[in-house]
Every structure is written in C-alpha cells, then in structure tokens.
Design a protein around this motif. Structure first.
Motif, PDB file in Angstrom:
ATOM      1  N   ARG A  62      37.591  31.558  38.575  1.00 44.87           N
ATOM      2  CA  ARG A  62      38.665  31.257  39.531  1.00 44.87           C
ATOM      3  C   ARG A  62      39.525  32.498  39.778  1.00 44.87           C
ATOM      4  O   ARG A  62      39.923  32.786  40.914  1.00 44.87           O
ATOM      5  N   MET A  63      39.857  33.222  38.699  1.00 43.20           N
ATOM      6  CA  MET A  63      40.672  34.422  38.867  1.00 43.20           C
ATOM      7  C   MET A  63      39.928  35.472  39.692  1.00 43.20           C
ATOM      8  O   MET A  63      40.513  36.125  40.559  1.00 43.20           O
ATOM      9  N   ARG A  64      38.642  35.626  39.415  1.00 40.52           N
ATOM     10  CA  ARG A  64      37.863  36.609  40.172  1.00 40.52           C
ATOM     11  C   ARG A  64      37.765  36.205  41.642  1.00 40.52           C
ATOM     12  O   ARG A  64      37.861  37.049  42.542  1.00 40.52           O
ATOM     13  N   GLU A  65      37.606  34.883  41.896  1.00 38.64           N
ATOM     14  CA  GLU A  65      37.501  34.410  43.263  1.00 38.64           C
ATOM     15  C   GLU A  65      38.787  34.704  44.035  1.00 38.64           C
ATOM     16  O   GLU A  65      38.761  35.237  45.152  1.00 38.64           O
ATOM     17  N   VAL A  66      39.941  34.365  43.427  1.00 41.50           N
ATOM     18  CA  VAL A  66      41.213  34.622  44.091  1.00 41.50           C
ATOM     19  C   VAL A  66      41.443  36.120  44.258  1.00 41.50           C
ATOM     20  O   VAL A  66      41.910  36.599  45.305  1.00 41.50           O
ATOM     21  N   ARG A  67      41.124  36.903  43.243  1.00 43.99           N
ATOM     22  CA  ARG A  67      41.316  38.355  43.325  1.00 43.99           C
ATOM     23  C   ARG A  67      40.447  38.970  44.412  1.00 43.99           C
ATOM     24  O   ARG A  67      40.904  39.814  45.192  1.00 43.99           O
ATOM     25  N   ASN A  68      39.163  38.529  44.496  1.00 48.00           N
ATOM     26  CA  ASN A  68      38.267  39.089  45.510  1.00 48.00           C
ATOM     27  C   ASN A  68      38.730  38.742  46.915  1.00 48.00           C
ATOM     28  O   ASN A  68      38.690  39.581  47.835  1.00 48.00           O
ATOM     29  N   VAL A  69      39.158  37.474  47.099  1.00 48.85           N
ATOM     30  CA  VAL A  69      39.642  37.093  48.434  1.00 48.85           C
ATOM     31  C   VAL A  69      40.879  37.902  48.787  1.00 48.85           C
ATOM     32  O   VAL A  69      41.056  38.358  49.925  1.00 48.85           O
ATOM     33  N   ALA A  70      41.772  38.104  47.809  1.00 49.77           N
ATOM     34  CA  ALA A  70      42.978  38.882  48.080  1.00 49.77           C
ATOM     35  C   ALA A  70      42.634  40.316  48.462  1.00 49.77           C
ATOM     36  O   ALA A  70      43.262  40.902  49.351  1.00 49.77           O
ATOM     37  N   GLN A  71      41.626  40.901  47.823  1.00 45.81           N
ATOM     38  CA  GLN A  71      41.250  42.277  48.142  1.00 45.81           C
ATOM     39  C   GLN A  71      40.542  42.372  49.490  1.00 45.81           C
ATOM     40  O   GLN A  71      40.781  43.291  50.272  1.00 45.81           O
ATOM     41  N   LEU A  72      39.653  41.387  49.796  1.00 42.22           N
ATOM     42  CA  LEU A  72      38.874  41.448  51.027  1.00 42.22           C
ATOM     43  C   LEU A  72      39.709  41.115  52.254  1.00 42.22           C
ATOM     44  O   LEU A  72      39.498  41.668  53.339  1.00 42.22           O
ATOM     45  N   GLU A  73      40.660  40.196  52.111  1.00 37.98           N
ATOM     46  CA  GLU A  73      41.427  39.740  53.256  1.00 37.98           C
ATOM     47  C   GLU A  73      42.825  40.348  53.313  1.00 37.98           C
ATOM     48  O   GLU A  73      43.695  39.867  54.037  1.00 37.98           O
ATOM     49  N   ALA A  74      43.109  41.348  52.481  1.00 37.68           N
ATOM     50  CA  ALA A  74      44.459  41.910  52.426  1.00 37.68           C
ATOM     51  C   ALA A  74      44.897  42.471  53.780  1.00 37.68           C
ATOM     52  O   ALA A  74      46.086  42.452  54.126  1.00 37.68           O
ATOM     53  N   ALA A  75      43.947  42.962  54.571  1.00 39.08           N
ATOM     54  CA  ALA A  75      44.310  43.555  55.866  1.00 39.08           C
ATOM     55  C   ALA A  75      44.581  42.503  56.934  1.00 39.08           C
ATOM     56  O   ALA A  75      45.054  42.814  58.023  1.00 39.08           O
ATOM     57  N   THR A  76      44.279  41.248  56.654  1.00 36.90           N
ATOM     58  CA  THR A  76      44.464  40.190  57.647  1.00 36.90           C
ATOM     59  C   THR A  76      45.938  39.838  57.756  1.00 36.90           C
ATOM     60  O   THR A  76      46.585  39.542  56.760  1.00 36.90           O
ATOM     61  N   ALA A  77      46.445  39.840  58.978  1.00 37.64           N
ATOM     62  CA  ALA A  77      47.854  39.484  59.216  1.00 37.64           C
ATOM     63  C   ALA A  77      47.977  38.174  59.979  1.00 37.64           C
ATOM     64  O   ALA A  77      49.074  37.626  60.109  1.00 37.64           O
TER      65      ALA A  77
END
Length: 614
Positions: A62-77
């Motif tokens: 779960r932590m890896r899933e949330v971390r990966n989404v945060a890293q991949l979608e960080a540029a999305t506004a």
C-alpha cells in the motif's frame, strides 16, 4: 482362603501385566504430549510468522502504491485528472475507504466521491508525517469520515490505517496524497490464514499494537493485562502453554513484526493461540486406548499364567523327588499342604538338601584358606614378572632407538652429500626415511616415559604449581622454532603430588596448546585453577583448532590421534602420559572442545596430603 500355586501365578501375571501396560500407557502419553505440543507449537509459530509477513508485505504494497502514484502524478495540476486516478486506485483495492490529495497548506483539493474536499487536514497526523516522507500510521478510529461514510450495520466502529506520501513538483512541496485503509483488510488476511488451516481446530489470532493494545482478536482475550515486556519475551522464547486472563490455558505462539524491505513495520505482535485441552486431545485419546488395550491384555496374561502354572505343577513334584535323592539319605514323604500347594511340598524336600549344602560350605571355607596362600604366591610371581617385563621394555626401547636413529642420520647424510646424483624420487625416499626415523626415535622416547610413569619412584609433597608452570613455559620458549602465544596465567594454588611427574603433565598439556594454536590468528592460552573441598582443578584453555567431542573416547589412549601427521606432528602418547600421571595421583583428567572453537583440558589433584599421610 488358601490359594494354590496355579491361582497365585495367574493373579501375579495379571497384576504385573496391568502395572506394565499402565506404566507404558502413561509414558507413551507423556511422550505423545511432548511431541503434540511441539508440533502444535511449531505450527502456531509458523502461522504467526506467515501472518506477520503477510501484514507487513501488504502494508508495504500500500505504501509503495501511494508513493508511486504520488511520484508519477506529481506534475498533474488538474483536479479532474486526480479524481480519476484516486477512483481507479479505490476500485483496484476495495479496502481503500477514502483517497485524497491536498495542497501545500493541507486543504483537500480532490478526493474519492468528493468527500472532505475543501476541508483543511493539516492537523491530521498522516498529513504532518507525510511531510517527512512516505508513511503509514497505526490503527485508529475514523474521525472526519465517521459521519460521512455509510454505517457498518451494527459492526464494530470504523477503524483505519493511514497511508500518505508527499507530492513534489520541480523540487517544491505542492501537496500530500493520503489514503485511509479499512482495518477489515487485516481481518480478511487473518480469516484467509485460518481457512488455510482447517485441520487444526480452535485456532485464534490476535494482533497487538506496539503499546500492548489489542487491535484484533476474541473479545474475551484481555491481552492488555500482560504488558509489552511479556509480549516481547514470548516472541523471543518461542511457543509455550500459558494461563490467560480468562482462566484457561492456551498453547501460544507470538511473532513480532520486523517490516518488509524499506518499510520498518508498525511494531505489531501477532499471537496465535489454541486451547491446551484441544492441542492435547490426541495424546489423551492415545493414553486411554493404550490403557484399555492394556487391561484386556492383562486379563489374557492372567489366563495364560493360570494355564502355565497348571503345566508346571506336575514337574514340581518330580523336582521334589529328585531333591530327596540328592540329599543322599532317605526322607519320609512330606505331608500334603492345605490347598494342594506344590511349592510347599517342594520346600520340605529342599530343607534337608540345604542342610547338606551348609556342610559343603564349611568344607569350601577350609579349602579357600589354602587357596589364599596360593594366591599370595602367585601375586609375588606376577610382580617379579612385571619387573622383568619393565626391564625388557626399556632394553628393547634403547636397542631400537640406536639403530633407528643411525638409519635416519645415514639417510639424511646420503641425501645431503649425494643428492645431486640421485633422481627426485630417490631423494624423496631418502628424505622420508630420515623423517620417519627421527619420528620413531621421538616415539621411542615417549614410550620410555610412558613405561616409567607407573614404575618411577615418587616423593609426594606440596607442589607450588605457579613457578613450576613458569619454568615449563620458559623451557618450551627455548625450543627451536617455538613462539609462545599470548599467555594468561592466573594465580595457581598448591597441590599434593610428585613435582617431577606433575612437570610431565604441564609439559604435555602446554606443548599441545602451543601446537594447536599455531594456525589461528591471535593465539591465546589461559591457565587457571579452582578449589573445591579438598580438590584443586587446574585447566589449560586455548583458542586453537579444537576437536570433535564424538571422538573423545580415544583422546587419552596411546597412539590415538585426532589430527593427521600432515596437519600436526606428534606421537599420540603425550595425553596418555598425562592421564597415567594424574590417575597415579588419584585425580581425574578430562577435556571439552568443539572444532574451530579451541579446547580446554582439566585435571584434578588433592589440595593437601591424604589423611593417612604422616
């Protein structure tokens, strides 16, 4: 009531068989109980370990899933884009009850089903912890979501696990991605694990927090009364039968969370327990079956004893007649005892025979007196023979030592002077002859010492061991090619014995310690002693190559070596000398070791003169 021999034999057979079978049943049940507890404990420990690993791995995912989404979608506004991502994550794992993204100030910008959008969560623990990096928070009751999410139909209140990770854009914090995981996720993991063990009844699983609070488990399992220290001790010591606060005994195993990969874990402890009576039911059933079979077998033994006694009764009369014949004089027929007891009849016949045997005993005593004189004569002859044998062994040893030494010296001389004219094979043979010759000379010297140990005259007195040991160490240091290791010499008490003989003990033990610490780095030898009652126990401990205790039986026997000649040179006689000297002093010698862990040799002596000494 008078019972005849047949009845008494049948009763004795039955009672003896019953006692034996009952004892066997009890011992078998005890053995089965130990084995059953061991098997059940190992199974419970394995299940606890499996659950701990599954929970840690699940939280890590779960932590890896949330971390990966945060890293991949960080540029999305775009908030609409974020809602799609969050709804997709929730649909992929139904246990996510809420997912949301905040801005840098903690205001929720987008969330699943629009819940909490516009609210500020900057004071929530998951938000503050996520500012330091990806995080997972421990179980807690729902606060903001408790009134917004649908009810659970009378079930326990909603409890959540927080998973969060920071959002960085161009190296700048722009928000936090947070998720609330329903605690029912862990409950489902436990149910799946228990469904995978249908053959083990009445298993119960508890999950305890780092602070010792029960997170999951039966309502009656008041684990909080134990305390954190007892939980840690149980996880360390392994499965055991424990009395729980509900007054029942349970076979209990515990496993502490150790995390998964870079997730350190939440400090949970998983406990698996099973009622002790359930775990031991198979052993109890086995005991009852053995006892029932034993009672039936005892009855059969009684019948067999009754039949066998009947078969033996007739021969007893014949034995009685022969006993009267052996008495060499006529006896009247004995009266028939009440109840037809054949053994009583036989006792009458044997009484006269015993009287005659006593007369024979008197005659044998007179003969024994004459035999004692013959034994003394034989003993003196044996002592003379031993003295002759000792003289013969010394003569043979000296006669062997000279020729063997001469042959070894001659071989080495030929090798040195004519070596260039000989082939490599011939030079090697000459070298082997010289080396083996010198080894035989050393062995002959050791045999002479061994033969003199029991025959050498000795003058026992109080021996000051410490200067004796220092003198031996100095002599060993003076030997060519000898380098003493680090020596730790404690204060050594005095002992009763012969200084010359005890010197041989120290020489052999210390020489062995120096030899077997040669291959190891930082060699050390510790010499010390302890006093108990009237005994002094000395020891020589080293950190050398050691030996296998399975071969301990041959350690002190002559010519028995635990290492090959190629590994360590020696004759295999030194420890035999040690044992004979110590035994001559009335002491004992023993050793403890393990391969690669060094060895420790002990020998004991009297701390003072014996009571009969002047």
């Amino acid at each position: 009531m008078a019972w005849n021999t047949q009845t008494r034999t049948a009763l004795a057979f039955g009672v003896l068989a019953a006692v034996c079978f009952l004892a066997v049943g009890w011992m078998a049940a005890e053995d089965a109980r130990r084995q059953t507890l061991g098997d059940a404990g190992r199974h419970a420990a394995h299940l606890a370990q499996h659950l701990t690993h599954s929970l840690d791995k699940g939280l890590y995912e779960r932590m890896r899933e949330v971390r990966n989404v945060a890293q991949l979608e960080a540029a999305t506004a775009d908030e609409g884009r974020w809602r799609q991502v969050l709804q997709h994550m929730q649909s992929s794992l139904q246990d996510y009850v809420w997912l949301g993204i905040t801005d840098a100030s903690g205001s929720v910008q987008a969330a699943t089903d629009g819940l909490l959008e516009g609210q500020n969560v900057s004071q929530r623990p998951w938000y503050r912890q996520a500012l330091q990096g990806p995080t997972i928070g421990d179980v807690h009751p729902a606060v903001l979501l408790a009134s917004l999410l649908p009810g659970r139909g009378g079930q326990e209140p909603l409890r959540l696990l927080d998973v969060a990770a920071p959002l960085y854009r161009d190296g700048r914090l722009v928000g936090v991605l947070g998720a609330h995981l329903d605690w029912r996720w862990a409950e489902e993991e436990v149910r799946q694990a228990l469904r995978g063990n249908p053959a083990v009844p009445d298993l119960q699983v508890l999950i305890v927090s780092r602070e010792g609070q029960k997170l999951l488990g039966p309502p009656e399992a008041a684990i909080e009364a134990w305390g954190v220290q007892r939980l840690h001790r149980l996880a360390t010591e392994g499965p055991a039968v424990l009395d729980w606060p509900d007054g029942q005994a349970y076979l209990t195993a515990a496993q502490a969370s150790s995390g998964y990969r870079d997730f350190p874990g939440l400090g949970w402890t998983v406990l698996v327990r099973q009622p002790a009576r359930t775990a031991l039911q198979a052993a109890h059933d086995l005991q009852m079956r053995i006892w029932m079979i034993g009672l039936g077998a005892a009855a059969l033994f009684a019948v067999a004893g009754w039949w066998l006694a009947g078969r033996l009764a007739a021969p007893l009369r014949t034995i009685a007649a022969r006993a009267r014949a052996l008495s060499q004089r006529a006896l009247p027929d004995p009266p028939t005892p009440a109840g037809g007891d054949e053994l009583a009849t036989l006792s009458h016949a044997l009484a006269d025979l015993v009287a005659q045997l006593r007369e024979r005993e008197r005659e044998l005593l007179e003969l024994n007196a004459s035999l004692e004189q013959r034994v003394r004569e034989r003993t003196e002859a044996l002592q003379r023979l031993n003295a002759d044998m000792a003289s013969f062994s010394r003569s043979v040893a000296h006669d062997l030592k000279g020729p063997i030494g001469a042959m070894a010296a001659a071989a080495q001389l030929i090798e040195q002077e004519c070596g260039a004219q000989l082939s490599a094979t011939h030079r090697q043979l000459l070298h082997l002859i010289g080396e083996d010759g010198h080894r035989l000379v050393r062995l002959t010297d050791q045999l002479l010492v061994l033969s003199r140990v029991d025959q050498q005259a000795w003058t026992p007195a109080m021996v000051d061991m410490e200067p004796l040991v220092r003198q031996v160490l100095a002599e060993l240091q003076a030997r060519p090619g000898t380098q003493l290791p680090d020596i730790q010499l404690e204060a050594l008490p005095m002992a009763w014995g012969d200084a010359a003989l005890l010197r041989q003990v120290w020489v052999n033990l210390l020489a062995n310690a120096i030899k077997f610490t040669g291959p190891v780095p930082n060699p050390r030898i510790a010499i010390g002693a302890s006093v108990s009652d009237e005994t002094v126990t000395y020891h020589v401990r080293d950190n050398g190559v050691g030996f296998d205790m399975q071969r301990y039986g041959a350690l002190f026997d002559p010519f028995q070596r635990l290492h090959t000649e190629a590994e360590f040179a020696g004759s295999g006689v030194g420890l035999s000398i040690v044992r004979r000297v110590v035994q001559r002093h009335g002491g004992q010698v023993w050793a403890q070791s393990s391969p690669g862990q060094g060895a420790c040799f002990y020998f004991s002596l009297r701390s003072g003169p014996p009571p009969q000494a002047p």
